[in-house]
Design an enzyme around this catalytic site. Structure first.
Site, PDB file in Angstrom:
ATOM      1  N   HIS A  73     -24.233   9.076 -31.488  1.00  4.39           N
ATOM      2  CA  HIS A  73     -25.596   9.569 -31.220  1.00  4.39           C
ATOM      3  C   HIS A  73     -26.487   9.240 -32.412  1.00  4.39           C
ATOM      4  CE1 HIS A  73     -28.733  12.282 -29.790  1.00  4.39           C
ATOM      5  NE2 HIS A  73     -28.844  12.696 -31.049  1.00  4.39           N
ATOM      6  N   ALA A 132     -35.924 -20.743  -6.199  1.00  2.00           N
ATOM      7  CA  ALA A 132     -34.717 -20.159  -6.785  1.00  2.00           C
ATOM      8  C   ALA A 132     -33.833 -19.622  -5.665  1.00  2.00           C
ATOM      9  CB  ALA A 132     -35.097 -19.039  -7.763  1.00  2.00           C
ATOM     10  N   GLY A 160     -24.001 -28.569 -21.027  1.00  4.93           N
ATOM     11  CA  GLY A 160     -24.157 -28.337 -19.592  1.00  4.93           C
ATOM     12  C   GLY A 160     -25.391 -27.538 -19.238  1.00  4.93           C
ATOM     13  N   ALA A 167     -21.455 -18.333 -16.198  1.00  3.67           N
ATOM     14  CA  ALA A 167     -20.871 -19.109 -17.285  1.00  3.67           C
ATOM     15  C   ALA A 167     -19.582 -18.483 -17.795  1.00  3.67           C
ATOM     16  CB  ALA A 167     -21.886 -19.234 -18.428  1.00  3.67           C
ATOM     17  N   LYS A 200     -32.986 -17.097 -21.796  1.00  5.38           N
ATOM     18  CA  LYS A 200     -32.931 -15.860 -22.578  1.00  5.38           C
ATOM     19  C   LYS A 200     -33.789 -15.963 -23.835  1.00  5.38           C
ATOM     20  CE  LYS A 200     -30.125 -14.947 -19.380  1.00  5.38           C
ATOM     21  NZ  LYS A 200     -30.209 -15.818 -18.185  1.00  5.38           N
TER      22      LYS A 200
END
Length: 469
Positions: A448, A272, A39, A323, A50
């Site tokens: 950390h 867009a 899709g 998605a 990405k």
């Protein structure tokens, strides 16, 4: 032969629903009109975008390698190889979806599906047209997962070089010198982030007052500040008109937020401005399906007005076009079909991610939304400038913002802009799904040095108790 379920569309929602149906032992088929499975998201959306954003991140390190004590003389982008890598990633995962169908005994029916009136025996009828002819299949249930397509402005038609949507821009053969982008949602700002870092002079035109308008206002403000610092021109509250092709590519007239008009010209234009549901010409008129501006209305278990007919993903009315939302809706629909326990999606637990530099991750109510709903709000913020791992990465911009209920410490929303924000938001989603309070998260030990320490500090700062600010 009658199927238990036919899924129409093989995007993340559709193929995941088919896999789950196979896992539940349902006789299942999936219909896909494209030659590949996956899709929009996999083929021309989330995944290839990405891939390009990752390359842009790596390119940033090369451009600033001297800051790391690394000498990379005369680095250059070989854009053809960038596209090859992107395509290999897409093809690999499309083959992966094909493998999943075989593994879970899901039949792949190739062709274009149309719903037909019920047969004499009361089963749903799905007609599939392909190069090999037309076939009709019977099934007890159908999940519609046909997705969405990019909207274009009236009078415009996409082409491979100048007027682009999310599809065409992925395959332009060379990095353009200049680019205009109309729309500052996730698609617009992500491509702005990609091509600006590749060396394109980018201008964003957004009709609404701010970039990424679905996000918290402070996140929008910070992204615009960062973009302008990076050299991206951002014109919000602006309107583009008279868009025509020119010798240089594209030109238009823009009315700016101050009322002044400016003529703009660039090699390419990315449109867009949102996406439209793919609900035309799929036979909805043959069944009891209620539409809202082309989107399908469903109940909380994804059921349409037609018994046995479900809809998921981008074509569902009121659904964020994401998605992961389509995937979870597919899980809800298939569980309902199979008689398995499930619970509907909680709209306030849906993460939103935008993969710009800096990135954005958010879940729940914005501060403005929480106040508008009558909550007495306490806010905790923590800047990445005070996070040691962010300093190590050279990514100081942005912050974590926690929106909480003052009386009970309920977490109403978390909004992050900064390094890996789209990964960091997962802690917030889990905390909210588990109904953890701010106090719970304050007592949760954060390793950390990590970026996600900033989350713990932001939760502490709801009560003014952050250590490193």
């Amino acid at each position: 032969m009658t199927y238990d379920l036919i899924v129409i569309g093989s995007g993340p929602g559709g193929y995941s629903a088919a896999v789950r149906a196979g896992q539940y032992g349902l006789k299942t088929a999936i219909v896909e009109k494209d030659p590949k499975l996956g899709g929009t998201c996999l083929l021309v959306g989330c995944i290839p975008t990405k891939a390009l954003l990752h390359t842009a991140d790596v390119w940033d390190y090369f451009k600033h390698s001297a800051d790391e004590g690394l000498q990379c003389d005369n680095p250059r982008i070989e854009y053809g190889k960038v596209l090859d890598r992107k395509n290999k990633i897409v093809n690999k995962h499309s083959k992966g979806v094909e493998f999943l169908m075989k593994k879970n005994k899901v039949e792949w029916i190739k062709g274009y599906a149309t719903l037909k009136p019920r047969g004499a025996n009361g089963t749903l009828q799905v007609e599939v047209k392909s190069d090999g002819g037309t076939q009709t299949f019977e099934t007890k249930n159908v999940i519609l997962a046909t997705g969405s397509a990019a909207r274009l402005l009236p009078g415009l038609q996409a082409d491979p070089k100048t007027i682009l949507t999310n599809v065409e821009i992925l395959d332009i053969p060379a990095i353009p010198k200049t680019m205009l982008i109309i729309g500052a949602g996730a698609v617009g700002v992500e491509f702005a982030s990609i091509f600006n870092r590749f060396g394109t002079k980018v201008t964003i035109i957004e009709m609404l007052p701010r970039l990424v308008p679905v996000e918290d206002e402070e996140v929008s403000k910070e992204l615009e500040r960062c973009f302008k610092k990076q050299g991206i021109r951002c014109e919000t509250g602006a309107k583009a008109e008279n868009i025509t092709k020119s010798d240089k590519g594209i030109k238009m007239s823009v009315t700016l937020s101050n009322g002044k008009r400016e003529d703009m010209e660039a090699e390419t234009l990315l449109v867009a401005v949102g996406r439209k549901p793919m609900t035309e010409n799929i036979g909805l008129e043959n069944l009891k399906v209620e539409l809202d501006r082309g989107f399908i209305k469903v109940d909380e278990y994804q059921r349409t007005g037609e018994p046995g007919l479900y809809a998921i993903g981008d074509l569902v009315a009121g659904t964020p076009q994401l998605a992961h939302v389509a995937t979870m809706q597919g899980m809800v629909a298939v569980a309902t079909i199979a008689g398995k326990p499930t619970r509907p999606i909680n709209r306030n637990r849906i993460p939103g991610c935008t993969y710009t530099a800096p990135g954005i991750g958010s879940v729940g109510l914005t501060e403005a939304q929480a106040r508008a709903q009558g909550f007495k709000v306490k806010v905790g913020k923590f800047p990445f400038t005070a996070n040691s791992k962010a300093t190590i990465l050279g990514a100081h911009e942005g912050f974590v913002k926690v929106v909480a209920d003052e009386k009970f410490g309920e977490i109403l929303g978390v909004h992050i802009i900064g390094p890996e924000a789209f990964e960091l938001v997962s802690e917030a989603v889990t905390a909210m799904e588990a109904e953890a309070t701010v106090e719970t998260m304050m007592s949760t030990i954060h390793a950390h040095p990590t970026l996600y320490e900033a989350m713990g500090e932001a939760f502490n700062n709801v009560y003014g108790l952050a250590i490193n600010v």
